[in-house]
Design an enzyme around this catalytic site. Sequence first.
Site, PDB file in Angstrom:
ATOM      1  CB  CYS A 110       4.509   9.862  56.215  1.00 27.78           C
ATOM      2  SG  CYS A 110       3.134  10.955  55.935  1.00 27.78           S
ATOM      3  CB  CYS A 113       3.526  11.270  51.052  1.00 26.64           C
ATOM      4  SG  CYS A 113       4.797  12.270  52.856  1.00 26.64           S
ATOM      5  CB  CYS A 156       4.006  14.475  57.183  1.00 27.86           C
ATOM      6  SG  CYS A 156       4.538  13.631  55.668  1.00 27.86           S
ATOM      7  CB  CYS A 159       1.842  14.415  52.481  1.00 35.23           C
ATOM      8  SG  CYS A 159       1.463  14.247  54.514  1.00 35.23           S
ATOM      9  CB  CYS A 180       3.293  12.107  71.711  1.00 37.93           C
ATOM     10  SG  CYS A 180       1.424  11.413  71.965  1.00 37.93           S
TER      11      CYS A 180
HETATM   12 ZN   LIG Z   1       3.928  12.375  54.160  1.00 40.14          ZN
END
Ligand SMILES: [Zn+2]
Length: 230
Positions: A110, A113, A156, A159, A180
């Site tokens: 990510c 984060c 995510c 976060c 996607c």
């Molecule tokens: Zn994240």
Amino acid sequence: MRDFSHFGGKQLLRITFALGMAFVFCGCGAPTGTVNADDSTASESTADKTPSVKKTTSSTRKPRRYELNMDSSPFNKLNEAEQYVILHKGTEPPGDGGYTLTKDPGTYICKRCNTPLYRAEDKFISHCGWPSFDDEIKDAVKRQRDADGYRIEIVCANCGGHLGHVFHGERLTPKNTRHCVNSISMKFIPEGKELPKPIKNPALKEKEKATSRKPEAAKVEKEEAKPTGK
Ligand SMILES: [Zn+2]
């Protein structure tokens, strides 16, 4: 160079005005809730594209939860284009993301984060214009109904940053699933390189603390779950 000398002064004024109006209306025609090719690039040079970020981070209205997370700022700092997609659920233009066609072994984490989201071995070329994966790293991705009412948005799980959408039933791979994902929402860490430490969401930390404060409740649940011997 085209010769405009045959236009009179008034004609030239009219043409300039018409071109100016066309430019203004094209800009207004872009959907406000979606970030596309123009938003990320033109925002640097077009003053009327940038306010949406400033507007949504303004203290004049109640911020959404993920904006509160941003304000407390334990996460990586994001530039404007990243904020558009990750915090404001925009979409980068198809084919423009850096990871659409990458095949190198490694992990996609990510951008916000550092949580590992996808493994390169689950990536496939779908020709849809965005990086595609048919599986995620366990518990790393959360699914929720998109604001459009029919797609499934993926964020995510730590976060809450926007990743993209997930689709099923396209028969593109044996797993029959396509995540996607916007390239800009991720960072690729090549195999053999150390993964950066994930930045834990403080809100989730609090939730975990609250759960661990109730050992008695957990004990009762465990007792109830015990097999009866039958
Ligand atoms: Zn994240």
